[in-house]
Design a protein around this motif. Structure first.
Motif, PDB file in Angstrom:
ATOM      1  N   ASP A   1       4.987   4.885   4.721  1.00  0.00           N
ATOM      2  CA  ASP A   1       4.174   5.881   5.416  1.00  0.00           C
ATOM      3  C   ASP A   1       5.002   6.597   6.485  1.00  0.00           C
ATOM      4  N   LYS A   2       4.514   7.744   6.928  1.00  0.00           N
ATOM      5  CA  LYS A   2       5.241   8.601   7.860  1.00  0.00           C
ATOM      6  C   LYS A   2       5.584   7.865   9.154  1.00  0.00           C
TER       7      LYS A   2
ATOM      8  N   THR B   1       0.817  -1.217   0.000  1.00  0.00           N
ATOM      9  CA  THR B   1       0.000   0.000   0.000  1.00  0.00           C
ATOM     10  C   THR B   1       0.856   1.275   0.000  1.00  0.00           C
ATOM     11  N   TRP B   2       2.159   1.140   0.143  1.00  0.00           N
ATOM     12  CA  TRP B   2       3.031   2.314   0.158  1.00  0.00           C
ATOM     13  C   TRP B   2       3.021   2.989  -1.215  1.00  0.00           C
ATOM     14  N   ASP B   3       3.194   4.296  -1.229  1.00  0.00           N
ATOM     15  CA  ASP B   3       3.134   5.080  -2.466  1.00  0.00           C
ATOM     16  C   ASP B   3       4.359   4.832  -3.350  1.00  0.00           C
ATOM     17  N   CYS B   4       4.156   4.927  -4.652  1.00  0.00           N
ATOM     18  CA  CYS B   4       5.248   4.870  -5.621  1.00  0.00           C
ATOM     19  C   CYS B   4       5.507   6.288  -6.124  1.00  0.00           C
ATOM     20  N   VAL B   5       6.746   6.752  -5.966  1.00  0.00           N
ATOM     21  CA  VAL B   5       7.121   8.098  -6.383  1.00  0.00           C
ATOM     22  C   VAL B   5       8.454   8.014  -7.129  1.00  0.00           C
TER      23      VAL B   5
ATOM     24  N   VAL C   1       9.693   3.411  -3.643  1.00  0.00           N
ATOM     25  CA  VAL C   1       8.490   3.073  -2.880  1.00  0.00           C
ATOM     26  C   VAL C   1       8.589   3.819  -1.552  1.00  0.00           C
ATOM     27  N   LEU C   2       7.648   4.713  -1.298  1.00  0.00           N
ATOM     28  CA  LEU C   2       7.720   5.605  -0.143  1.00  0.00           C
ATOM     29  C   LEU C   2       6.862   5.074   1.001  1.00  0.00           C
TER      30      LEU C   2
ATOM     31  N   SER D   1       8.310  15.495   2.813  1.00  0.00           N
ATOM     32  CA  SER D   1       8.462  14.105   2.378  1.00  0.00           C
ATOM     33  C   SER D   1       8.536  13.095   3.512  1.00  0.00           C
TER      34      SER D   1
ATOM     35  N   ASP E   1      10.386  13.765  -6.408  1.00  0.00           N
ATOM     36  CA  ASP E   1       9.159  14.144  -5.705  1.00  0.00           C
ATOM     37  C   ASP E   1       9.435  14.437  -4.236  1.00  0.00           C
TER      38      ASP E   1
END
Length: 404
Positions: free
Chosen positions: A353-354, A204-208, A350-351, A310, A212
């Motif tokens: 979550d915080k 579920t982690w974002d792809c950037v 792959v970013l 970020s 970015d």
């Protein structure tokens, strides 16, 4: 100083050539001391990793014994030719690289030479300048046997040599212990990174892409022919090279060259802030480091300024870039030696979550703080070591022989 005497290396040492073999003869067989083993070390590694398929005749001709000096005979520049490394023990059945020469003390040498002393003496700036004067330059810098034999050096009596060598070697032992500790700490932190972000990656982690979450800047080099911009004065601004990234470990605290402030202003060279992650992307691809203070870099190195929005940390970014598979970028070739700045900005990431990023950073931050502290101490000890020998050589400091 009246006891110190000058000798040409050829008066003391016999010069011999190294082993040259076809590429398919490496990687198996007997121990092989490589060009890198010589180039990067004052003293040869205890256990060189190279192997070569050598025969008895080759091992007899190109063996290495305690007290031998290996000196590189070629390089891309006069500043880097003639790098030396000294054997502090015998290397049975070993041979050495053909791009190096071996200096072995003659049986009829007029003086005895301490291996520790000569190892440090040959790495002084005085010797490095002498080498440059005796080397030749065409497409590459070159140093032949006759030139090596002509280089003059000053030698004190053996007891003074031994005491100077022991003094400097004690500093090196401390430096090596700190480097080993940093290596262990880095491996521990890397294990944690792999566990959190490779083995347990969350789909579920974002792809950037890396631009970015960071601002990417590239370093710059003033015209090399204009020597006034370059310096070795520690009061000037540290200028990071690919070589420096290879020598420093995680934290970059030392550089081999500096730029003047005038150069920074005239050529608008981007300033790199402390705690910034660096990446080499030309020639030698994938070396990563973190700055300890304001620095500069050449055009083969990118710097990544993390955007406040970020949630990235330098610790996360360091391992991401270190472990990234650069072969994915821009080429179908299995070997990629360099990429361009556009490719760097488009590096996929792959970013996490915080919350996950924060927990990881909090877990490894003490390890990084210790590595940084060790790196600064290594810098201090290295500077002390490198300034002691010239002071001993010109008489500013003297060894007390009463304790010997």
């Amino acid at each position: 100083m009246s006891e110190w005497k000058e000798y040409a290396l050829g008066e003391l040492y016999k010069v011999s050539s190294g082993l040259s073999k076809a590429a398919d003869q490496f990687g198996f067989g007997y121990t092989f001391i490589s060009f890198k083993d010589v180039f990067w070390n004052y003293f040869l590694p205890d256990s060189p990793e190279g192997l070569v398929n050598s025969n008895h005749k080759e091992r007899s001709a190109c063996n290495v014994s305690r007290g031998d000096i290996l000196i590189t005979r070629t390089s891309e520049s006069l500043e880097e030719v003639g790098m030396t490394s000294v054997a502090l023990k015998d290397y049975p059945n070993s041979t050495f690289n053909g791009f190096s020469k071996r200096l072995r003390l003659k049986k009829d040498s007029p003086i005895e030479v301490s291996p520790l002393f000569i190892g440090y003496l040959l790495r002084t700036r005085f010797f490095r300048k002498s080498v440059a004067n005796y080397a030749t330059m065409t497409t590459r810098a070159s140093l032949n046997g006759e030139s090596i034999q002509s280089i003059p050096l000053l030698f004190p009596p053996l007891k003074i040599q031994e005491e100077i060598g022991k003094t400097l070697h004690s500093l090196d032992k401390k430096i090596n212990l700190l480097r080993q500790q940093n290596q262990d700490l880095e491996e521990l932190a890397q294990t944690l990174f792999k566990r959190w972000f490779v083995e347990e990656s969350d789909p579920t982690w974002d792809c950037v892409v890396i631009s970015d979450v960071t601002n990417v800047f590239i370093g710059r080099t003033p015209p090399r022919k204009e020597e006034e911009w370059f310096s070795r004065n520690e009061k000037d601004v540290k200028w990071v090279s690919i070589k420096d990234l290879g020598e420093n470990g995680v934290y970059v605290s030392q550089t081999s060259e500096y730029l003047t402030q005038e150069a920074v202003d005239k050529f608008s060279i981007p300033i790199i802030e402390p705690n910034t992650v660096l990446l080499s992307f030309k020639m030698t691809l994938g070396r990563v480091g973190i700055t300890t203070e304001k620095m500069l870099s050449n055009e083969a190195i990118a710097q990544f300024k993390i955007k406040e929005t970020s949630n990235l940390s330098p610790e996360f970014l360091f391992f991401f870039l270190k472990l990234f598979k650069y072969q994915k970028l821009g080429s179908t070739s299995s070997i990629v030696t360099s990429i361009n700045s556009g490719m760097i900005k488009d590096i996929p990431m792959v970013l996490p979550d915080k919350n996950t990023l924060t927990k990881f950073s909090n877990s490894v931050k003490p390890l990084f703080q210790k590595m940084k502290s060790n790196s600064i101490e290594i810098q201090t000890l290295t500077q002390l070591r490198d300034t002691l020998l010239p002071k001993l050589m010109n008489g500013e400091l003297k060894i007390k022989l009463e304790k010997l």
